[in-house]
Design a protein around this motif. Structure first.
Motif, short mmCIF file in Angstrom:
data_model
loop_
_atom_site.label_atom_id
_atom_site.label_comp_id
_atom_site.label_asym_id
_atom_site.label_seq_id
_atom_site.Cartn_x
_atom_site.Cartn_y
_atom_site.Cartn_z
N ARG A 24 0.84 -1.18 0.00
CA ARG A 24 0.00 0.00 0.00
C ARG A 24 0.89 1.25 0.00
NH1 ARG A 24 -4.77 0.16 -1.77
NH2 ARG A 24 -5.05 -1.89 -0.82
N THR A 28 -1.42 5.97 2.81
CA THR A 28 -2.72 5.69 2.19
C THR A 28 -3.50 4.67 3.01
OG1 THR A 28 -1.85 6.12 -0.02
CG2 THR A 28 -3.88 4.84 0.12
N LEU A 29 -4.78 4.96 3.25
CA LEU A 29 -5.68 4.06 3.96
C LEU A 29 -6.70 3.50 2.98
CD1 LEU A 29 -6.90 2.84 6.59
CD2 LEU A 29 -8.27 4.94 6.77
N ALA A 55 -9.10 -3.63 6.06
CA ALA A 55 -8.44 -2.33 5.96
C ALA A 55 -6.93 -2.51 5.85
CB ALA A 55 -8.77 -1.47 7.18
N GLU A 56 -6.29 -1.60 5.11
CA GLU A 56 -4.84 -1.57 4.98
C GLU A 56 -4.36 -0.12 5.10
OE1 GLU A 56 -3.66 -5.27 2.01
OE2 GLU A 56 -3.80 -3.23 1.22
N TYR A 57 -3.20 0.05 5.70
CA TYR A 57 -2.61 1.38 5.81
C TYR A 57 -1.12 1.29 5.47
CZ TYR A 57 -0.86 5.76 7.69
OH TYR A 57 -0.24 6.98 7.83
N THR A 64 3.13 -2.43 5.26
CA THR A 64 1.69 -2.24 5.21
C THR A 64 1.07 -2.88 6.44
OG1 THR A 64 1.62 -2.25 2.78
CG2 THR A 64 -0.43 -2.75 3.93
N THR A 220 -10.63 4.59 -0.57
CA THR A 220 -9.21 4.91 -0.42
C THR A 220 -9.07 6.36 0.04
OG1 THR A 220 -8.64 3.40 -2.22
CG2 THR A 220 -6.95 4.97 -1.56
#
Length: 221
Positions: A24, A28-29, A55-57, A64, A220
């Motif tokens: 990622r 960015t979320l 969810a990813e950040y 990530t 996003t």
């Protein structure tokens, strides 16, 4: 048969909801939420309503962090994982790989809770108008000490700035050590760079052979 399929696909070098083999972007979320609806008569295992939140950040260019919450087995089981994923090798080439480590808890059908650990490996290959990916993981419960693998294999094609499609084969072993295989074709529509909607279908190739429609929203930030 499933174990043979998993081993065979692990030997292959293959962007769906999760980045998978693609890290990622830093800062960015990404959030994906959805589930199945309009289940066919008798659909219980392996296809049910199966709501999920993912969810990813992007903590850095190479780290990530993520959260994966979902239910399974007719809603009798709920799991939640936090995880960290890092790339193996280049983050700019056509071929990508990511490894991940997750820790979480599962609410079992008898209402007990159990700590879980999850190991993951994602392989991906970007193409001019699409991608191929293989996302594999294995989860072990701290109480039953049983490894349960799963593997998703995806082909995605980008038709235009607005439209993309995917075809995904989902395989794994469930809580009751039942082997499952599901087919999941989808259409992805891009409203803006920040909002996408994924509409598809899920068809079980094992178990009761049930089916459903699937809807997810991808955000996003």
């Amino acid at each position: 048969m499933l174990k043979i399929l998993l081993i065979a696909m692990l030997s292959l070098s293959p962007i769906a909801a999760g980045a998978g083999a693609w890290a990622r972007d830093e800062g960015t979320l990404f959030i994906a939420a959805g589930g199945n609806f309009l289940l066919s008569d008798g659909a219980e295992l392996p296809v049910h309503y199966d709501p999920t939140v993912y969810a990813e950040y992007g903590l850095t260019k190479r780290v990530t962090l993520g959260l994966d919450v979902y239910t399974a087995d007719k809603g009798r089981i709920a799991s939640a994982f936090g995880f960290a994923a890092v790339p193996v090798g280049s983050i700019t080439g056509a071929n990508r790989a990511m490894v991940s480590l997750g820790y979480g808890y599962r609410l079992n059908p008898d209402t007990t809770t159990e700590a879980l650990m999850r190991l993951g490996l994602s392989l991906g290959r970007g193409m001019d108008r699409g991608w191929l990916s293989a996302d594999m993981s294995a989860t072990i419960g701290m109480l039953d000490t049983t490894w349960r693998p799963k593997a998703d294999f995806t082909y995605g094609h980008i038709w235009s700035d607005r439209w993309a499609t995917t075809m995904q084969l989902q395989t794994g072993i469930g809580y009751y050590d039942d082997e499952y295989v599901k087919l999941n074709p989808t259409i992805i529509y891009t409203f803006t760079d920040k909002i996408k909607v994924n509409l598809g279908a899920v068809k079980a190739l094992s178990g009761d052979g049930g089916s459903a429609l699937k809807l997810e929203t991808w955000l996003t930030f």
